[in-house]
Design an enzyme around this catalytic site. Sequence first.
Site, short mmCIF file in Angstrom:
data_model
loop_
_atom_site.label_atom_id
_atom_site.label_comp_id
_atom_site.label_asym_id
_atom_site.label_seq_id
_atom_site.Cartn_x
_atom_site.Cartn_y
_atom_site.Cartn_z
N GLU A 94 0.82 -1.21 0.00
CA GLU A 94 0.00 0.00 0.00
C GLU A 94 0.86 1.27 0.00
O GLU A 94 1.96 1.28 0.55
CB GLU A 94 -0.91 -0.02 1.24
CG GLU A 94 -1.89 -1.18 1.18
CD GLU A 94 -2.80 -1.29 2.39
OE1 GLU A 94 -2.45 -0.74 3.44
OE2 GLU A 94 -3.84 -1.93 2.27
N CYS A 114 6.04 -6.85 7.71
CA CYS A 114 7.17 -6.33 8.48
C CYS A 114 7.52 -7.34 9.57
O CYS A 114 6.63 -7.91 10.19
CB CYS A 114 6.81 -4.98 9.11
SG CYS A 114 8.18 -4.24 10.02
N CYS A 118 6.13 -4.46 16.04
CA CYS A 118 5.66 -3.50 17.05
C CYS A 118 4.22 -3.87 17.40
O CYS A 118 3.40 -4.09 16.49
CB CYS A 118 5.72 -2.07 16.50
SG CYS A 118 7.38 -1.63 15.93
N CYS A 121 1.03 -1.99 15.95
CA CYS A 121 0.98 -1.71 14.51
C CYS A 121 0.34 -2.86 13.75
O CYS A 121 0.73 -4.01 13.91
CB CYS A 121 2.40 -1.47 14.01
SG CYS A 121 2.52 -1.39 12.21
N GLY A 169 6.43 -1.95 6.35
CA GLY A 169 7.81 -2.44 6.40
C GLY A 169 8.76 -1.52 7.13
O GLY A 169 8.46 -0.35 7.39
N GLU A 170 9.92 -2.06 7.48
CA GLU A 170 11.02 -1.30 8.09
C GLU A 170 12.02 -1.04 6.96
O GLU A 170 12.74 -1.95 6.52
CB GLU A 170 11.64 -2.13 9.23
CG GLU A 170 13.02 -1.71 9.67
CD GLU A 170 13.15 -0.25 10.08
OE1 GLU A 170 12.49 0.17 11.05
OE2 GLU A 170 13.92 0.49 9.42
N SER A 201 11.97 6.65 7.59
CA SER A 201 11.61 6.43 8.99
C SER A 201 12.03 5.03 9.42
O SER A 201 11.86 4.06 8.69
CB SER A 201 10.09 6.57 9.14
OG SER A 201 9.70 6.22 10.45
N SER A 223 10.93 6.25 14.87
CA SER A 223 9.68 5.93 15.55
C SER A 223 10.06 5.53 16.97
O SER A 223 10.53 4.43 17.21
CB SER A 223 9.03 4.77 14.77
OG SER A 223 7.79 4.47 15.29
N LEU A 224 9.89 6.45 17.92
CA LEU A 224 10.45 6.26 19.27
C LEU A 224 9.43 5.64 20.23
O LEU A 224 9.65 4.56 20.78
CB LEU A 224 10.96 7.61 19.80
CG LEU A 224 11.85 7.53 21.02
CD1 LEU A 224 13.16 6.83 20.71
CD2 LEU A 224 12.14 8.93 21.58
N ASN A 225 8.37 6.37 20.51
CA ASN A 225 7.18 5.81 21.18
C ASN A 225 7.35 5.38 22.63
O ASN A 225 6.41 4.78 23.20
CB ASN A 225 6.61 4.61 20.39
CG ASN A 225 6.41 4.94 18.94
OD1 ASN A 225 5.99 6.04 18.62
ND2 ASN A 225 6.74 4.03 18.06
N ASN A 299 -4.20 5.62 16.41
CA ASN A 299 -5.39 5.25 15.64
C ASN A 299 -5.76 3.84 16.06
O ASN A 299 -5.01 2.91 15.80
CB ASN A 299 -5.06 5.23 14.15
CG ASN A 299 -4.68 6.59 13.64
OD1 ASN A 299 -5.46 7.53 13.72
ND2 ASN A 299 -3.47 6.72 13.14
N CYS A 342 -1.57 6.21 10.19
CA CYS A 342 -0.35 5.59 10.69
C CYS A 342 -0.67 4.35 11.53
O CYS A 342 -1.54 4.38 12.39
CB CYS A 342 0.38 6.61 11.54
SG CYS A 342 1.93 6.00 12.13
S1 SF4 Z 1 5.59 0.32 13.24
FE1 SF4 Z 1 6.91 0.13 11.40
S2 SF4 Z 1 8.60 -1.15 12.13
FE2 SF4 Z 1 6.98 -1.42 13.65
S3 SF4 Z 1 5.86 -3.25 12.94
FE3 SF4 Z 1 4.83 -1.45 12.04
S4 SF4 Z 1 5.75 -1.23 10.00
FE4 SF4 Z 1 7.12 -2.55 11.22
#
Ligand code: SF4
Length: 368
Positions: A94, A114, A118, A121, A169-170, A201, A223-225, A299, A342
């Site tokens: 996407e 991915c 996380c 996600c 993806g990363e 990112s 992406s810290l969080n 979200n 996101c």
């Molecule tokens: S936030 Fe990014 S790195 Fe983490 S699982 Fe989702 S797509 Fe992968």
Amino acid sequence: MEPELPDLRSLPRSEVDALVVRLGEKPYRARQLFRWLHQKGAATLEEMSDLPAGFRTRLAVELRLTVLARAEERRSADGTIKWTWRTHDGKLVESVYMPEAERRTLCVSSQVGCAVGCTFCLTGTMGLARNLEPGEIVDQVHRANRRLVELGLGEGPRPLTNLVFMGMGEPLANYRSLKVALDLLLSEDGPNFSQRRVTVSTSGLVPVIRRLGEETFVKLAVSLNATTDAQRDAIMPINKRYPLAELLAACRAFPTRNGRRITFEYVLLAGVNDDLEDARRLARLLSGIPTKVNLIPYNENPGLGFRAPPPGRLSAFQDELVRHNLTVVVRRSRGSDISAACGQLASEGGPGDPRRAAPTLTAPAPAR
Ligand code: SF4
């Protein structure tokens, strides 16, 4: 099974030059071919009308040409468009188009699924199917540009102004393809994006952050969080491998030229990382790094078990960061009515989509 032909759209410029010579054509044909591939985003060899027919035939024998098929298009009331593309082997990825004033940004995917996992996600629930090839990364941009022109939403050949690698993806876990794709996208004979308008990112692959800083001039987002290792270990398993101290050391060492700053993304999860003490710790962690903080209210995704912060928490968190002299932007949720916000990117209804277990939900859901 026949071995797969190499993809013409994935070749770096130097290999296009070498290919043209090997096929017995004049060197200037390389530039013509490259422009068809990456400036005009040609979808077929037939379109490349100023290349000799014999040359195009030889290309067709030796190579294939990646063209992503548009499997779905969903348009949000706020102007966001989410496209689901089908690859030549039937995988779905996407991209999300986000218009804002003069800026027309495409959020690009780098992998099918991915592996980082996380826990908040949706893409992370899919696992990794495979890396995207360079041609599949850049073709998201070409197909989007062409479609925007078709829809009357911009002038060709390149309505898009900005790219963010924040889709599925990363990106740094697929660095080989990412680097080739970046070179193609930044090329003067290609779409010619400015490095300042391209952001990659990462969830924190420390060794590759260093490499990105050495080998490119694009912008970095992290992406810290979370503000403690315990907290980050719980929601981003990559932290067990590259804990906060290592990640922030890599950020401090990242070349921030011409006043450029690193963007830190912080998704606010109710009761997990949205306390004012978190805001104060975040300010301490980022001190000394040229920084912009993107605060993103979560979200909600059915089945993942996290909640958006309660009303008022976001602004209190933001105020606390501002009090500590941080530049803070609240990232408005875009396209959440079409599952394009996101953390919402995943092939809907695919094996990793937790919404499959929640069939009573009628509200449209999404992917990162
Ligand atoms: S936030 Fe990014 S790195 Fe983490 S699982 Fe989702 S797509 Fe992968």
